[in-house]
Design an enzyme around this catalytic site. Structure first.
Site, PDB file in Angstrom:
ATOM      1  N   CYS A  32      38.422  49.623  44.146  1.00 49.21           N
ATOM      2  CA  CYS A  32      39.213  49.011  45.218  1.00 49.21           C
ATOM      3  C   CYS A  32      40.004  50.073  45.999  1.00 49.21           C
ATOM      4  O   CYS A  32      40.939  50.669  45.471  1.00 49.21           O
ATOM      5  CB  CYS A  32      40.145  47.977  44.589  1.00 49.21           C
ATOM      6  SG  CYS A  32      41.424  47.350  45.680  1.00 49.21           S
ATOM      7  N   CYS A  35      43.750  49.350  46.424  1.00 50.50           N
ATOM      8  CA  CYS A  35      44.420  49.533  45.128  1.00 50.50           C
ATOM      9  C   CYS A  35      44.808  51.000  44.947  1.00 50.50           C
ATOM     10  O   CYS A  35      45.892  51.314  44.441  1.00 50.50           O
ATOM     11  CB  CYS A  35      43.512  49.106  43.973  1.00 50.50           C
ATOM     12  SG  CYS A  35      43.042  47.365  43.985  1.00 50.50           S
TER      13      CYS A  35
END
Length: 117
Positions: A32, A35
């Site tokens: 991600c 993230c």
């Protein structure tokens, strides 16, 4: 020393739900991009708020039961716990100021800000 705590189904209850400190839980995944943008901010917050707030991480790929339990549909998702209860959430990448502001609302008055009422 790493300030963030890695969570899984085994330690979630003791580290988050039974904590006497507010806990910020980051649901994330290795793949991600957003993230990875939020991770350094969380490390900074963990270091700055050490002893006042716990910052913990849940990898959704290795802990799908926890992700399902909290209805995680997009990552990063930040969950804010106090007194063993989910109090707030942020979905998507966000700034440090927003995260700290939400954490301050969880703390007893003056605890994070260093002031008293």
């Amino acid at each position: 020393m790493k300030e963030t705590i890695e969570l899984n189904e085994t330690n979630f209850e003791s580290e988050v739900l039974q904590s006497n400190q507010p806990v910020l839980v980051d649901f994330w995944a290795e793949w991600c991009g957003p993230c990875k943008m939020v991770a350094p901010l969380l490390d900074e917050i963990a270091a700055e708020q050490s002893g006042k707030v716990k910052v913990a991480k849940v990898n959704v790929d290795t802990n799908p039961v926890l992700a399902a339990r909290f209805g995680i549909q997009g990552i990063p998702t930040l969950l804010y716990f106090a007194g063993g209860e989910l109090r707030d959430r942020t979905v998507g990448a966000t700034g440090k100021r927003v995260i700290v502001s939400k954490l301050e609302k969880l703390a007893t008055p003056g605890e994070l800000a260093g002031t008293t009422n």
